[in-house]
Scaffold this motif. Structure first.
Motif, PDB file in Angstrom:
ATOM      1  N   THR A 116      25.556 -28.541 -16.627  1.00  0.00           N
ATOM      2  CA  THR A 116      23.164 -28.822 -15.965  1.00  0.00           C
ATOM      3  C   THR A 116      23.499 -28.365 -14.641  1.00  0.00           C
ATOM      4  O   THR A 116      24.478 -28.529 -13.756  1.00  0.00           O
ATOM      5  CB  THR A 116      24.123 -30.013 -15.783  1.00  0.00           C
ATOM      6  OG1 THR A 116      23.834 -30.994 -17.106  1.00  0.00           O
ATOM      7  CG2 THR A 116      22.130 -31.365 -14.999  1.00  0.00           C
ATOM      8  N   THR A 117      22.739 -27.408 -14.570  1.00  0.00           N
ATOM      9  CA  THR A 117      22.466 -27.019 -12.960  1.00  0.00           C
ATOM     10  C   THR A 117      20.774 -26.306 -13.938  1.00  0.00           C
ATOM     11  O   THR A 117      20.450 -27.144 -14.023  1.00  0.00           O
ATOM     12  CB  THR A 117      23.398 -24.859 -13.414  1.00  0.00           C
ATOM     13  OG1 THR A 117      23.386 -24.184 -12.107  1.00  0.00           O
ATOM     14  CG2 THR A 117      23.089 -24.662 -14.907  1.00  0.00           C
ATOM     15  N   THR A 118      20.625 -25.259 -12.488  1.00  0.00           N
ATOM     16  CA  THR A 118      19.971 -24.767 -12.679  1.00  0.00           C
ATOM     17  C   THR A 118      19.143 -23.707 -13.049  1.00  0.00           C
ATOM     18  O   THR A 118      19.593 -23.222 -13.893  1.00  0.00           O
ATOM     19  CB  THR A 118      19.119 -24.348 -10.818  1.00  0.00           C
ATOM     20  OG1 THR A 118      19.522 -22.707 -11.063  1.00  0.00           O
ATOM     21  CG2 THR A 118      19.493 -25.040  -9.850  1.00  0.00           C
ATOM     22  N   PRO A 119      17.579 -23.365 -13.399  1.00  0.00           N
ATOM     23  CA  PRO A 119      17.448 -22.597 -15.066  1.00  0.00           C
ATOM     24  C   PRO A 119      17.934 -21.132 -14.359  1.00  0.00           C
ATOM     25  O   PRO A 119      18.440 -20.456 -15.548  1.00  0.00           O
ATOM     26  CB  PRO A 119      15.904 -22.807 -14.857  1.00  0.00           C
ATOM     27  CG  PRO A 119      15.725 -23.723 -13.672  1.00  0.00           C
ATOM     28  CD  PRO A 119      16.612 -24.023 -12.972  1.00  0.00           C
ATOM     29  N   PHE A 120      17.209 -20.601 -13.286  1.00  0.00           N
ATOM     30  CA  PHE A 120      18.620 -19.536 -13.036  1.00  0.00           C
ATOM     31  C   PHE A 120      19.708 -19.174 -13.127  1.00  0.00           C
ATOM     32  O   PHE A 120      20.525 -18.560 -13.490  1.00  0.00           O
ATOM     33  CB  PHE A 120      18.202 -19.083 -11.299  1.00  0.00           C
ATOM     34  CG  PHE A 120      18.122 -17.118 -11.615  1.00  0.00           C
ATOM     35  CD1 PHE A 120      17.245 -16.273 -11.883  1.00  0.00           C
ATOM     36  CD2 PHE A 120      19.007 -17.111 -10.424  1.00  0.00           C
ATOM     37  CE1 PHE A 120      17.828 -14.905 -12.015  1.00  0.00           C
ATOM     38  CE2 PHE A 120      19.596 -16.444  -9.821  1.00  0.00           C
ATOM     39  CZ  PHE A 120      18.587 -14.861 -10.687  1.00  0.00           C
ATOM     40  N   ASP A 121      20.479 -20.303 -13.252  1.00  0.00           N
ATOM     41  CA  ASP A 121      21.480 -20.429 -12.439  1.00  0.00           C
ATOM     42  C   ASP A 121      22.213 -20.219 -14.227  1.00  0.00           C
ATOM     43  O   ASP A 121      23.062 -19.515 -14.631  1.00  0.00           O
ATOM     44  CB  ASP A 121      22.338 -21.265 -12.391  1.00  0.00           C
ATOM     45  CG  ASP A 121      23.964 -21.609 -11.728  1.00  0.00           C
ATOM     46  OD1 ASP A 121      24.439 -20.462 -11.210  1.00  0.00           O
ATOM     47  OD2 ASP A 121      24.534 -22.490 -12.294  1.00  0.00           O
ATOM     48  N   MET A 122      21.066 -20.913 -15.174  1.00  0.00           N
ATOM     49  CA  MET A 122      22.091 -20.541 -16.135  1.00  0.00           C
ATOM     50  C   MET A 122      22.022 -19.236 -17.102  1.00  0.00           C
ATOM     51  O   MET A 122      23.421 -19.007 -17.576  1.00  0.00           O
ATOM     52  CB  MET A 122      21.192 -21.363 -17.385  1.00  0.00           C
ATOM     53  CG  MET A 122      21.216 -23.097 -17.727  1.00  0.00           C
ATOM     54  SD  MET A 122      22.954 -22.810 -18.596  1.00  0.00           S
ATOM     55  CE  MET A 122      22.186 -22.367 -20.453  1.00  0.00           C
ATOM     56  N   ILE A 132      26.176 -16.588 -23.832  1.00  0.00           N
ATOM     57  CA  ILE A 132      27.767 -16.044 -23.788  1.00  0.00           C
ATOM     58  C   ILE A 132      28.584 -17.506 -24.121  1.00  0.00           C
ATOM     59  O   ILE A 132      29.973 -17.294 -23.815  1.00  0.00           O
ATOM     60  CB  ILE A 132      28.027 -15.156 -23.264  1.00  0.00           C
ATOM     61  CG1 ILE A 132      28.439 -15.692 -21.722  1.00  0.00           C
ATOM     62  CG2 ILE A 132      27.797 -13.827 -23.331  1.00  0.00           C
ATOM     63  CD1 ILE A 132      28.977 -14.375 -21.108  1.00  0.00           C
ATOM     64  N   GLU A 133      28.079 -18.635 -24.600  1.00  0.00           N
ATOM     65  CA  GLU A 133      28.604 -19.558 -24.645  1.00  0.00           C
ATOM     66  C   GLU A 133      28.851 -20.520 -23.734  1.00  0.00           C
ATOM     67  O   GLU A 133      29.950 -21.296 -22.761  1.00  0.00           O
ATOM     68  CB  GLU A 133      29.849 -19.673 -25.156  1.00  0.00           C
ATOM     69  CG  GLU A 133      30.286 -21.359 -25.694  1.00  0.00           C
ATOM     70  CD  GLU A 133      28.574 -21.852 -26.994  1.00  0.00           C
ATOM     71  OE1 GLU A 133      28.538 -22.763 -27.297  1.00  0.00           O
ATOM     72  OE2 GLU A 133      27.696 -20.671 -27.806  1.00  0.00           O
ATOM     73  N   LEU A 168      24.752 -17.845 -15.401  1.00  0.00           N
ATOM     74  CA  LEU A 168      26.284 -17.803 -15.815  1.00  0.00           C
ATOM     75  C   LEU A 168      26.305 -16.622 -17.090  1.00  0.00           C
ATOM     76  O   LEU A 168      27.758 -17.285 -17.351  1.00  0.00           O
ATOM     77  CB  LEU A 168      26.355 -19.704 -16.992  1.00  0.00           C
ATOM     78  CG  LEU A 168      26.338 -20.686 -15.166  1.00  0.00           C
ATOM     79  CD1 LEU A 168      26.429 -22.128 -15.700  1.00  0.00           C
ATOM     80  CD2 LEU A 168      27.354 -20.471 -14.420  1.00  0.00           C
ATOM     81  N   ASN A 169      25.824 -17.264 -17.678  1.00  0.00           N
ATOM     82  CA  ASN A 169      25.654 -15.714 -18.899  1.00  0.00           C
ATOM     83  C   ASN A 169      24.816 -14.290 -18.537  1.00  0.00           C
ATOM     84  O   ASN A 169      25.403 -13.897 -19.625  1.00  0.00           O
ATOM     85  CB  ASN A 169      24.629 -16.602 -20.580  1.00  0.00           C
ATOM     86  CG  ASN A 169      25.433 -17.880 -20.567  1.00  0.00           C
ATOM     87  OD1 ASN A 169      26.017 -17.916 -21.296  1.00  0.00           O
ATOM     88  ND2 ASN A 169      25.115 -18.763 -19.944  1.00  0.00           N
TER      89      ASN A 169
END
Length: 796
Positions: free
Chosen positions: A729-735, A724-725, A738-739
């Protein structure tokens, strides 16, 4: 070692032959003008009347006489030297010239017998051009000898080099328009000479056609002086030859003389390389700069305004010939200036002495099989994917880089096809980064400039094409495929968008070509999109975009395929399948980071052949006829997060009946009427139910799933989570958090969507939201994901 200028004898040109060539050129120009203007009276056997003129005048005259001039002179070179040559027309709007030239050589009428070589056929030739039910104004798939439409500018030269790779006897004459020369892709394409090996590849002859103007402005390079142009192209590594003027007799002599010298040099470069006498570095290949007036040989003025040699000649120089008698008189005088009686006999056939100027058989550029690559295509030899299978005894336990496994398969595809020289891998400096480095056990990157002792995996005969330009990778591959070979393009997912428009043009070419029985099938264009949105956490938001899938899904159903394999064994099946297909564009999205492995090879084969299916081992239906919820997933990270959410729900709400549906072939979601891979309604309803909530974890933008399923019975209950845009720059799970694609959000949505469950499991939702808060604090304090995330394993 470069051939010296003194090693070339001055060519002797027969003046009588040049006179005949001038007449041939006039015939091509006459036919080109007739296509733009005439409905009837093709040979001007009577005065032009209004009803002889098309009601809508469409086409481009300005570049056409120069294109015809070049074609005429290349015919002479082909005849004299028995060359295998194709013609790439960068100024695609010069379609009238390409049609005219192939009609004069006879190849057009052989393909389209209704367009016969006589007055009746000429009338049909004229009428069909840019006319409803007829042919386009570009050098389109309908045009014999064309592998490059040119409707969008910038790709002629890169297509030419793609065609020349691994074609040692082929010469690709490529006309670059001066408007096209202003584009970014064309500017980069000049560097392609650094990747062509004269010992094993063919030759590309670039001809920069400077006629001064584009639609309504001067062109940049046309206003640059010869000295600066020479410096520019010598800097690119070429040896430029200039042909310039407007007086036909002098121009014919110049062009004939220059072409003789140019082809002597090409032959010398190739001979030295093939005899092992070439030195280090790239040879200095010849190229031609042709300066001629825009709209050459057309009206000098119309209504007191300059036309020839100016931008007003670009399209239709005399625009009102149907209603305006004076304009019609200009057109008639213009066409009669070519003296059609001198060119065509009483039956409307090209006179025999002019017919003799065309090459014969397959040597005609309109009949050359390289321009209809399916005629030359041979099947790719591929190994058995089971030789590379990842053992799966404990689901999700093995952490494997899936693209690394595919790289071993591709290594052996290269090995098995080495003697045929018909398979290459293309990518923008990312083969190793994308974990395909095993291919370097078989081959290297091709590199024709100086190679230092400490360089790694560079050689002059490499079969991996790497350059930091997605445009060049795409264009080289297209030219390679269109001339009958096979290829594979790997790229970071976010940056494949750079070639969105090139993809569009190739898809349109395939769509039209499939409707032409004489166009033979070519190998599919295969993309591997990796370093994808969910594992570009280290590079950040600029590298996070899964939207290429949406663009691809817009195209005709019978052209495109989109695959989202969740593990290595499914990726092996998909990659193998795609390499065996033809007339398709296949998009594969797969991560390169270590990820859980779910299916045995036998399971992967069955699952991929179906394209979609229930993972019984993952769900908790316990034999129920209908689940409480369907958890669907498409993509490797969405699959992992879905299965993690299932484990959370099975522990927290053990009575909940969950069905897990995994999608490998995204087009299976469409109806059978929309796509040949689509599921019929009954099968779709069996998988997704007709009335239960469906929580769909998807790799890309959620809207695409809704678009694909909006006609399905249960569409109102399909709830999609995807990108969802939101990124950084963060951790893989945080990506995923965030979405809102992570396991916690997915589990919460299940509880909130299953009727009656939200109230019963409010404490579970509270606990899951607490986990999200814990995650938020942890990653911002420690810079990595929580141990329970990093160390998560699937448990039955």
């Amino acid at each position: 070692m470069q051939p010296s200028a003194s090693s070339f004898a001055a060519p002797v040109i027969d003046p009588k032959e040049l006179v005949l060539m001038d007449r041939y050129w006039r015939a091509a120009n006459y036919l080109s003008v007739g296509q733009i203007y005439l409905l009837d009276n093709p040979l001007l056997r009577e005065p032009l009347r209004a009803e002889h003129i098309k009601p809508r005048l469409l086409g481009h005259w300005g570049t056409t006489p120069g294109l015809n001039f070049i074609y005429t002179h290349l015919n002479r070179i082909i005849r004299n030297r028995d060359l295998d040559m194709i013609y790439i027309c960068g100024p695609g709007h010069g379609g009238p010239g390409m049609v005219a030239s192939t009609y004069l050589e006879g190849s057009y009428s052989e393909i389209y017998p209704d367009i016969s070589e006589d007055a009746e056929g000429m009338q049909k030739l004229f009428r069909q051009f840019s006319f409803p039910g007829g042919i386009p104004s570009h050098a389109a798939p309908e045009t014999p000898g064309s592998i490059h439409e040119g409707g969008e500018l910038g790709y002629a030269l890169v297509h030419a080099f793609g065609a020349a790779f691994d074609n040692p006897d082929l010469v690709v004459a490529c006309v670059v328009g001066d408007g096209e020369a202003e584009t970014g892709p064309l500017s980069a394409s000049w560097q392609s000479n650094k990747f062509i090996n004269p010992a094993r590849d063919g030759a590309v002859l670039p001809i920069l056609h400077l006629n001064g103007y584009k639609i309504a402005n001067p062109t940049v390079l046309s206003r640059v002086g010869d000295e600066d142009l020479e410096h520019l192209f010598r800097g690119y590594g070429y040896e430029p030859f200039f042909v310039e003027g407007h007086e036909p007799e002098r121009m014919h002599r110049q062009m004939a003389s220059v072409l003789d010298e140019v082809f002597d040099r090409i032959r010398a470069i190739q001979r030295q390389a093939r005899e092992g006498k070439a030195g280090d570095g790239c040879p200095r290949w010849p190229m031609i700069v042709l300066r001629s007036p825009k709209g050459w040989t057309g009206p000098k003025e119309v209504d007191g305004k300059k036309v020839e040699g100016f931008w007003r000649a670009h399209q239709v120089p005399v625009a009102n010939c149907r209603e305006d008698d004076s304009h019609r008189k200009i057109l008639e005088d213009w066409m009669r200036s070519y003296d059609p009686e001198d060119l065509f006999d009483a039956d409307g056939r090209l006179r025999e002495e002019l017919r003799a100027l065309s090459p014969k058989g397959d040597r005609r550029m309109g009949a050359n099989p390289h321009a209809n690559g399916g005629l030359l295509r041979r099947e790719l030899i591929v190994p058995d994917i089971r030789d590379y299978a990842v053992p799966v005894t404990d689901r999700g336990a093995a952490m494997v880089q899936t693209t690394e496994v595919l790289g071993k398969y591709l290594r052996d595809v290269l090995k098995l096809n080495d003697t045929h020289s018909n398979f290459r891998i293309f990518g923008p400096d990312e083969t190793e980064s994308n974990r395909l480095g095993a291919v370097f056990e078989t081959t290297n990157r091709v590199w024709m400039e100086k190679i230092e002792p400490y360089d790694v995996h560079l050689s002059r005969d490499g079969r991996v094409m790497e350059v930091l330009s997605e445009h060049l990778c795409q264009g080289w591959l297209e030219g390679y495929l269109l001339t009958g070979r096979h290829g594979f393009f790997s790229c970071y997912e976010a940056f494949i968008h750079i070639v969105d428009s090139m993809f569009n043009q190739h898809a349109k070419w395939l769509k039209v070509s499939r409707e032409l029985p004489w166009r033979k099938s070519i190998s599919s264009l295969n993309y591997l999109l990796t370093s994808h949105v969910w594992r570009q956490d280290h590079n950040g938001f600029s590298h996070q975009d899964p939207g290429f899938i949406d663009l691809v899904a817009n195209k005709k159903a019978d052209i495109v395929r989109i695959y989202l394999p969740p593990d290595a064994n499914t990726l092996l099946w998909v990659g193998d399948h795609c390499l065996k297909t033809w007339d398709r564009i296949n998009v594969i999205v797969a991560g390169k980071q270590p990820e859980p492995q779910w299916l045995t090879m036998d399971e992967a084969v069955a699952h991929c052949e179906a394209g979609i299916g229930v993972w019984d081992w993952a769900g908790s239906e316990d034999g129920a006829l209908t689940p409480d919820v369907v958890m669907a997933c498409a993509g490797d990270v969405p699959t992992m997060e879905t299965l993690a959410a299932v484990t959370l729900l099975r522990e927290a709400v053990p009575a909940l009946r969950i069905r897990v549906v995994n999608v490998v072939d995204l087009m299976a979601l469409q109806s059978r009427e929309q796509h040949p891979h689509g599921l019929d309604d009954a099968t779709f309803d069996r998988l997704f139910t007709t009335d239960r909530p469906v929580i769909f974890a998807y790799h890309g933008y959620p809207y695409l799933i809704h678009r694909m399923t909006y006609r399905r019975t249960n569409h109102e209950n399909i709830h999609v989570r995807g990108f969802i845009e939101e990124g950084t720059t963060t951790t893989p799970f945080d990506m995923t958090v965030l979405n809102e694609l992570d396991r916690f959000h997915l589990a919460i949505e299940v509880i909130e969507r299953v009727p009656g469950l939200k109230e019963k499991a409010a404490h579970v939702v509270e606990a899951l939201r607490g986990k999200l808060q814990d995650h938020h604090r942890y990653v911002r304090e420690f810079g990595e994901d929580m141990p329970e995330i990093r160390n998560w394993k699937w448990t039955n």
